[in-house]
Design an enzyme around this catalytic site. Structure first.
Site, PDB file in Angstrom:
ATOM      1  N   HIS A 100       0.806  -1.214   0.000  1.00 46.66           N
ATOM      2  CA  HIS A 100       0.000   0.000   0.000  1.00 46.66           C
ATOM      3  C   HIS A 100       0.838   1.263   0.000  1.00 46.66           C
ATOM      4  CE1 HIS A 100      -3.208  -2.742   0.345  1.00 46.66           C
ATOM      5  NE2 HIS A 100      -3.935  -1.774  -0.143  1.00 46.66           N
ATOM      6  N   ARG A 128     -15.702   1.333  -1.520  1.00 46.97           N
ATOM      7  CA  ARG A 128     -15.429  -0.052  -1.126  1.00 46.97           C
ATOM      8  C   ARG A 128     -15.600  -0.163   0.381  1.00 46.97           C
ATOM      9  NH1 ARG A 128      -9.666  -2.741  -1.938  1.00 46.97           N
ATOM     10  NH2 ARG A 128      -9.056  -1.248  -0.343  1.00 46.97           N
ATOM     11  N   GLU A 154     -10.846 -10.749  -6.427  1.00 49.41           N
ATOM     12  CA  GLU A 154      -9.426 -10.641  -6.086  1.00 49.41           C
ATOM     13  C   GLU A 154      -8.896 -11.898  -5.405  1.00 49.41           C
ATOM     14  OE1 GLU A 154      -8.734  -7.209  -3.600  1.00 49.41           O
ATOM     15  OE2 GLU A 154     -10.562  -7.496  -2.460  1.00 49.41           O
ATOM     16  N   ASN A 156      -4.072  -6.663  -7.443  1.00 50.07           N
ATOM     17  CA  ASN A 156      -3.007  -6.704  -6.429  1.00 50.07           C
ATOM     18  C   ASN A 156      -3.151  -7.961  -5.580  1.00 50.07           C
ATOM     19  OD1 ASN A 156      -2.650  -4.186  -7.464  1.00 50.07           O
ATOM     20  ND2 ASN A 156      -3.576  -3.128  -5.743  1.00 50.07           N
ATOM     21  N   ASP A 157      -4.365  -8.192  -5.108  1.00 54.14           N
ATOM     22  CA  ASP A 157      -4.578  -9.389  -4.311  1.00 54.14           C
ATOM     23  C   ASP A 157      -4.694 -10.627  -5.186  1.00 54.14           C
ATOM     24  OD1 ASP A 157      -4.502  -8.721  -1.541  1.00 54.14           O
ATOM     25  OD2 ASP A 157      -6.203  -7.420  -1.941  1.00 54.14           O
ATOM     26  N   CYS A 164      -9.492  -2.524 -10.839  1.00 49.13           N
ATOM     27  CA  CYS A 164      -9.019  -1.404 -10.018  1.00 49.13           C
ATOM     28  C   CYS A 164      -7.684  -1.699  -9.350  1.00 49.13           C
ATOM     29  CB  CYS A 164     -10.072  -1.009  -8.994  1.00 49.13           C
ATOM     30  SG  CYS A 164     -10.463  -2.325  -7.849  1.00 49.13           S
TER      31      CYS A 164
END
Ligand code: PEP
Ligand code: MG
Length: 574
Positions: free
Chosen positions: A191, A334, A435, A458-459, A506
């Site tokens: 992050h 989210r 994800e 990302n995940d 995203c």
């Protein structure tokens, strides 16, 4: 002159002075003092406490108006701790009784407080240990006459060099207008890296021993694209980089002209480009980049650097601010994604100490486990939906029952609001993040119940390739072009098409211009990214032919060898 290499996580070139953020204290000296020195020792301690107070008040005073409220609460908490007798009085008693030097007395107190907090049953209180230790360390730093190499000393235009930065740190640094980041640790989708990109400043992570080789105040060149830090460059190199920088600035000006143009491919396919934001203050950058809305609002940042959790009212105000700033454009909020790499200093969720937090109680799992945390957020989002085009998005879905339970809670919340005669949009669109590999493989099991999908690469990459996104030892395996990842993306797009719901992306991959052509070719029609790269992606979309890209993307999907996939993507980008 020395060149250090790491992983460039945010493009651009910066030339500036190093600000080495030192958190580690030198060894604390331990000695006894003569009876006549006791009062002097107590006076030293008192001075150090007062210096700490002055530093905290000075930072508090200089918080820019645009900073989130939590920055001030974080400082208030530290000021309160400083006043507590366990910090201001107990070490004085130890100095008197045992004739120890001030540092040692303070160290003993830090250890005994640490042990006391560890034993606390309440995870929230246990978590306060971090704040207490930070305050004691601040006093210790003052005692040991070290420069207060801390946020407050930082000035605009410096390059921050640190062992690691937490997302909470990065929020603070965001307001100091630093010029670049260099860290010893970290990965491209941590992050902190994401925040650096959202600032639009160059950043390099995983530069092993950066804090060892770089001295405070030393001149640096940070080349975020190549992942190189040049320490103490000579004049010729500085001139060369300044030329490159001018070239980049020219390119940015050219891109700026695309702000009001539509993202349409040459053969007429409309692509929608949204922005990712962390705080309401980020909306300005999003609108400046010409975003068509917010595709991901990471609400957990409202929970960082503060005591306790934000109230429903505070969350509501933050969401309405964003919704109103983007009238007529979608704002995808989210729900909380706390846990794992998104720990907070003050939030109660941070207490869950799991062996493997990325696979543990995070995001929607945590929200369903602790509905007292979740319900106020659902109310806040639903209430905000009366003020703009608010959409709700659920992170980390893996089981269908999780989705059903969330939908039930949303329905219950709607019923409550209706009874209370509070306004909300009864048809608020609800989307799910894809994800987790299970959700991508079986996306059709979620599609009938959702209004849209958003792929969180990302995940998805972390879980598919089994690489912890914050572990720099396995960074080298991070590969958005891994055939397994591409197949999961394609499966999700296919499931969305079959169910006639839009599929967005995203994760960081959506904002990386190297992948734009491939993703357009795979049929993705909505991209959400940090505003800094939106115009570069838009330019590529406008220069592409969707049909031709689809053919190549199909060929890429069929390849079984990773090198060939990389070569084909390079070819697409030539
Ligand atoms: C993702 O996982 O790709 C994503 C967008 O969410 P986050 O990075 O906040 O986990
Ligand atoms: Mg995620």
């Amino acid at each position: 002159m020395l060149a250090l290499h790491g992983t460039g996580v945010s493009d651009g070139i910066s030339v500036g002075k190093a600000f080495v953020l030192q958190r580690e204290l030198p060894e604390v000296p331990e000695y006894t003092v003569a009876r006549h020195q006791v009062d002097g020792e107590i006076a030293r301690l008192a001075q150090a406490v007062e210096a700490a107070r002055a530093q905290l008040l000075a930072i508090r005073e200089h918080i820019p108006a645009s900073a989130p409220r939590e920055v001030a609460s974080f400082l208030d908490a530290h000021l309160l701790i400083l006043d507590d007798p366990m910090i201001s009085q107990a070490p004085v008693d130890t100095i008197r009784r045992r004739r120890l030097n001030a540092e040692w007395a303070l160290k003993i107190q830090r250890e005994s407080l640490g042990a006391m907090f560890e034993k606390m049953e309440d995870p929230y209180l246990r978590n306060k240990k971090t704040d207490v230790v930070q305050v004691v360390d601040r006093i210790l730093r003052n005692l040991m006459l070290r420069a207060h190499e801390d946020h407050e000393r930082m000035s605009a235009g410096e390059i921050v060099v640190a062992n690691d930065l937490t997302p909470a740190d990065a929020v603070m640094l965001k307001h100091h207008r630093v010029r670049a980041f260099v860290t010893n640790l970290g990965g491209p989708i941590s992050h902190t890296a994401i925040l650096a990109r959202s600032l639009g400043i160059p950043a390099i992570v995983s530069v092993h021993s950066a804090t060892h080789y770089i001295r405070h105040g030393e001149e640096l060149i940070v080349d975020g694209k190549r992942g190189v830090v040049i320490v103490g460059p000579d004049r010729r190199i500085v001139a060369e980089y300044r030329r490159l920088k001018t070239g980049i600035a020219r390119l940015r000006r050219e891109l700026d002209r695309l702000r009001t143009r539509l993202a349409v491919t040459r053969d007429g396919r409309r692509i929608r480009l949204f922005a990712n934001i962390e705080l309401p203050a980020d909306v300005r950058a999003a609108t400046h980049a010409g975003a068509e809305g917010i595709g991901l609002y990471r609400t957990e940042f409202l929970y960082m650097n503060r005591d306790g959790q934000p109230s429903e009212e505070e969350q509501f105000r933050a969401y309405v601010k964003v919704a109103k700033a983007l009238t007529g454009k979608p704002v995808t909020i989210r729900t909380l994604d706390l846990g794992a790499d998104k720990q907070v200093d003050g939030g109660r969720a941070a207490a869950a100490i799991a062996v493997n937090p990325a696979l543990g109680l995070r995001a929607v799992r945590l929200c369903l486990h602790d509905t007292a945390l979740f319900r106020p957020q659902l109310r806040a989002i639903l209430r905000a939906s009366a003020y703009g085009q608010v959409r709700l998005m659920i992170p980390m879905l893996s089981a269908q029952d999780e989705l059903f339970r969330v939908l039930e809670l949303i329905e219950e919340t709607k019923r409550d609001l209706k009874r209370e005669r509070v306004r909300f949009n009864p048809r608020i669109p609800i989307g799910g993040m894809i994800e987790v590999p299970a959700a991508a493989i079986a996306a059709d099991m979620f599609a009938p119940y959702l209004d849209f999908f958003s792929i969180g690469t990302n995940d998805l990459i972390q879980y598919t390739l089994a690489i912890d996104r914050v572990d720099d030892a396995v960074n080298y395996l991070y590969d958005p072009l891994h055939p397994a990842v591409l197949r999961l993306i394609a499966l999700t797009i296919k499931a969305g098409k079959a169910a006639r719901i839009p599929v967005a992306m995203c994760g960081e991959m959506a904002g990386d211009p190297r992948y734009t052509r491939l993703l357009v070719g795979l049929g993705l029609s909505e991209f959400s990214m940090h505003p800094a790269t939106l115009l570069a992606v838009k330019r590529i979309v406008r220069e592409s032919s969707s049909k031709r890209l689809a053919q190549t993307a199909n060929r890429i999907l069929k390849r079984r060898d990773t090198r060939a996939v990389h070569a084909l993507v390079d070819e697409l980008n030539r």
